[in-house]
Scaffold this active site. Sequence first.
Site, PDB file in Angstrom:
ATOM      1  N   ALA A 164      70.884  35.226  28.933  1.00 35.68           N
ATOM      2  CA  ALA A 164      71.350  33.865  29.447  1.00 35.68           C
ATOM      3  C   ALA A 164      71.890  34.231  30.967  1.00 35.68           C
ATOM      4  CB  ALA A 164      72.250  33.466  28.609  1.00 35.68           C
ATOM      5  N   LYS A 165      72.341  35.371  31.130  1.00 35.48           N
ATOM      6  CA  LYS A 165      72.756  35.949  32.527  1.00 35.48           C
ATOM      7  C   LYS A 165      73.909  34.847  33.024  1.00 35.48           C
ATOM      8  CE  LYS A 165      68.464  37.886  34.123  1.00 35.48           C
ATOM      9  NZ  LYS A 165      67.781  37.535  32.968  1.00 35.48           N
ATOM     10  N   ARG A 166      74.985  34.704  31.888  1.00 34.20           N
ATOM     11  CA  ARG A 166      76.114  33.853  32.160  1.00 34.20           C
ATOM     12  C   ARG A 166      77.190  34.783  33.000  1.00 34.20           C
ATOM     13  NH1 ARG A 166      73.012  30.073  30.737  1.00 34.20           N
ATOM     14  NH2 ARG A 166      73.472  29.226  28.553  1.00 34.20           N
TER      15      ARG A 166
END
Length: 277
Positions: A95-97
């Site tokens: 999700a590359k938060r």
Amino acid sequence: MSTFAARLQQAIAQHSPLCVGIDPSASLLKSCGLPDTAEGAFEFGKRVLEAAQYELSIIKPQVAFFERFGSSGIRVLEELTKLSRSRGVMVLSDAKRGDIDTTAEAYAEAYFSPSSPLRTDALTTHAYLGFEALEKFLAIALRNDGGVFVVVRSSNPEGRELQQARLQNGESVAANLSRLITERNARVGSGLGPIGAVVGATCEDAAETADQLPSSFILAPGVGAQGATIQDVLRRMPAARGRVLPNVSRAILANGSTESDIRTTIRAMQEQAKQLL
């Protein structure tokens, strides 16, 4: 529950370090004869798990391909994550938060809180609001025995200029992140830590970057459709044997899209990936 690092080491020893990406794009679902719907995305993920007979160390669902369906997509992502973990297959949610303060806390709670339906084993993040800004995120992940993979050197060529830019102290952005990750892992204990890194298998400086991350698992995207092979991972990251996870997504359909075809491809790739142990 045992630590993230211990669970992943055990899974790798049992099945191989291969990380199988679940990327149900519209074109991929079409090639599999599945509808471009949330249900189609779930069926694809389930087909991959069943093709591998749940004998995988870890899968990596790309959250964007589920989010595009709105609430129904999130629902099936929850179902797929629950199914996978219930059968002993670890999940790395891609999700590359990355954010600050209470927002970072909220993201971490969404993916690591024991009561969350999105509960995962690990999550990808970025640190371009500052590595220290991830501290609340990391604290929640570690408290719940989760893992975090920080993007350090991505496989896309557009990332090179930013990630190799030099800071005032002479370090590149990637080297600075590698040092901070290593220092943060050392606060947890010796050996491999819960904070891993994303280092693209196509990066020309992959070996140097991997060397700067001695206590981290390394997720290596770019194998298959982006041009790298598992042999390339072995050649470019020789010091990362036993802790590098070659990620294969679209390439699992190389021999066809039926369950039998996917099983053949995954088994062959797992055997190749064992060379990285």
